[in-house]
Enzyme design. Structure first.
Site, PDB file in Angstrom:
ATOM      1  N   ASP A   8     -10.557 -39.747  16.328  1.00 44.14           N
ATOM      2  CA  ASP A   8      -9.660 -40.688  16.991  1.00 44.14           C
ATOM      3  C   ASP A   8     -10.545 -41.702  17.726  1.00 44.14           C
ATOM      4  OD1 ASP A   8     -10.545 -39.328  19.225  1.00 44.14           O
ATOM      5  OD2 ASP A   8      -8.554 -38.714  19.922  1.00 44.14           O
ATOM      6  N   CYS A  65     -12.889 -35.705  18.496  1.00 42.90           N
ATOM      7  CA  CYS A  65     -11.994 -36.348  19.462  1.00 42.90           C
ATOM      8  C   CYS A  65     -12.632 -36.176  20.837  1.00 42.90           C
ATOM      9  CB  CYS A  65     -10.565 -35.786  19.391  1.00 42.90           C
ATOM     10  SG  CYS A  65     -10.364 -34.054  19.858  1.00 42.90           S
ATOM     11  N   THR A  67     -12.174 -34.003  23.340  1.00 43.30           N
ATOM     12  CA  THR A  67     -12.538 -32.615  23.644  1.00 43.30           C
ATOM     13  C   THR A  67     -12.884 -31.799  22.408  1.00 43.30           C
ATOM     14  OG1 THR A  67     -10.238 -31.953  23.422  1.00 43.30           O
ATOM     15  CG2 THR A  67     -10.992 -32.555  25.649  1.00 43.30           C
ATOM     16  N   HIS A  98     -19.933 -16.147   9.469  1.00 46.74           N
ATOM     17  CA  HIS A  98     -18.903 -15.109   9.604  1.00 46.74           C
ATOM     18  C   HIS A  98     -17.504 -15.588   9.246  1.00 46.74           C
ATOM     19  CE1 HIS A  98     -21.344 -12.339  12.553  1.00 46.74           C
ATOM     20  NE2 HIS A  98     -22.088 -12.823  11.565  1.00 46.74           N
ATOM     21  N   HIS A 133     -17.195  -9.837   5.933  1.00 42.72           N
ATOM     22  CA  HIS A 133     -16.490 -11.021   6.436  1.00 42.72           C
ATOM     23  C   HIS A 133     -15.488 -11.580   5.417  1.00 42.72           C
ATOM     24  CE1 HIS A 133     -19.176 -10.954   9.803  1.00 42.72           C
ATOM     25  NE2 HIS A 133     -20.228 -11.035   9.011  1.00 42.72           N
TER      26      HIS A 133
HETATM   27  C1  RB5 Z   1      -7.652 -38.890  23.786  1.00 42.33           C
HETATM   28  O1  RB5 Z   1      -7.553 -39.407  25.084  1.00 42.33           O
HETATM   29  C2  RB5 Z   1      -7.803 -37.386  23.838  1.00 42.33           C
HETATM   30  O2  RB5 Z   1      -6.644 -36.792  24.317  1.00 42.33           O
HETATM   31  C3  RB5 Z   1      -8.168 -36.818  22.485  1.00 42.33           C
HETATM   32  O3  RB5 Z   1      -9.311 -37.453  22.022  1.00 42.33           O
HETATM   33  C4  RB5 Z   1      -8.486 -35.348  22.426  1.00 42.33           C
HETATM   34  O4  RB5 Z   1      -9.391 -34.985  23.414  1.00 42.33           O
HETATM   35  C5  RB5 Z   1      -7.338 -34.442  22.354  1.00 42.33           C
HETATM   36  O5  RB5 Z   1      -7.507 -33.211  22.233  1.00 42.33           O
END
Ligand code: RB5
Length: 142
Positions: A8, A65, A67, A98, A133
């Site tokens: 994203d 993304c 996180t 695994h 596995h």
């Molecule tokens: C975008 O602001 C953020 O929410 C997205 O990149 C991600 O971290 C969502 O899990």
């Protein structure tokens, strides 16, 4: 190795950096987007990348993304996808060995570029151990 990459807006810069690195190393990488910083929804890119991984046996996916969590949640809804959110190289190596993970998820707001590169290296170089596995993987899809 053939890979499909997506992100994203939050993961754009790290994804672009890692795509360039993989290509420089000789990997065949399709960058499925996003391609600009406009705010966009991570499930859309997870769907694109997982579609491509499922359609191309033996390929790997890279999803970035902010996180890595949203991407991993979205990717793991797809039957046949085993997406691993990694923040360290041990996990990246172990999830290939695994879990036979076929998608790596990274959080651009969590790991720095150097750590992300090392995680990606470990993931791409990893191999599935099979054996005990294999049955566990089969249960995931049953
Ligand atoms: C975008 O602001 C953020 O929410 C997205 O990149 C991600 O971290 C969502 O899990």
């Amino acid at each position: 190795m053939r890979l499909f990459a997506g992100s994203d807006h939050a993961g754009l810069d790290l994804k672009n950096h890692l795509v360039a690195k993989l290509r420089a190393e000789g990997h065949e990488v399709e960058d499925l987007g996003t391609h600009d910083a406009t705010s966009t929804d991570y499930p859309d890119w997870a769907a694109r990348v997982t579609d491509a991984v499922l359609a191309n046996a033996g390929s790997l996916g890279l999803l970035v993304c902010g996180t890595g969590i949203g991407m991993s949640i979205a990717a793991n809804r797809r039957h046949g996808i085993r997406a691993a959110l990694c923040t360290d190289t041990f996990s990246a190596k172990a999830t290939r060995a695994h879990n036979d993970a076929n998608v790596l998820c990274l959080g651009s707001r969590v790991v720095g570029v150097g750590v992300a590169e090392d995680i990606l290296d470990a993931f791409v170089a990893g191999t599935f151990e099979g054996g005990r596995h294999a049955g566990r993987i089969a249960k995931l899809d049953s």
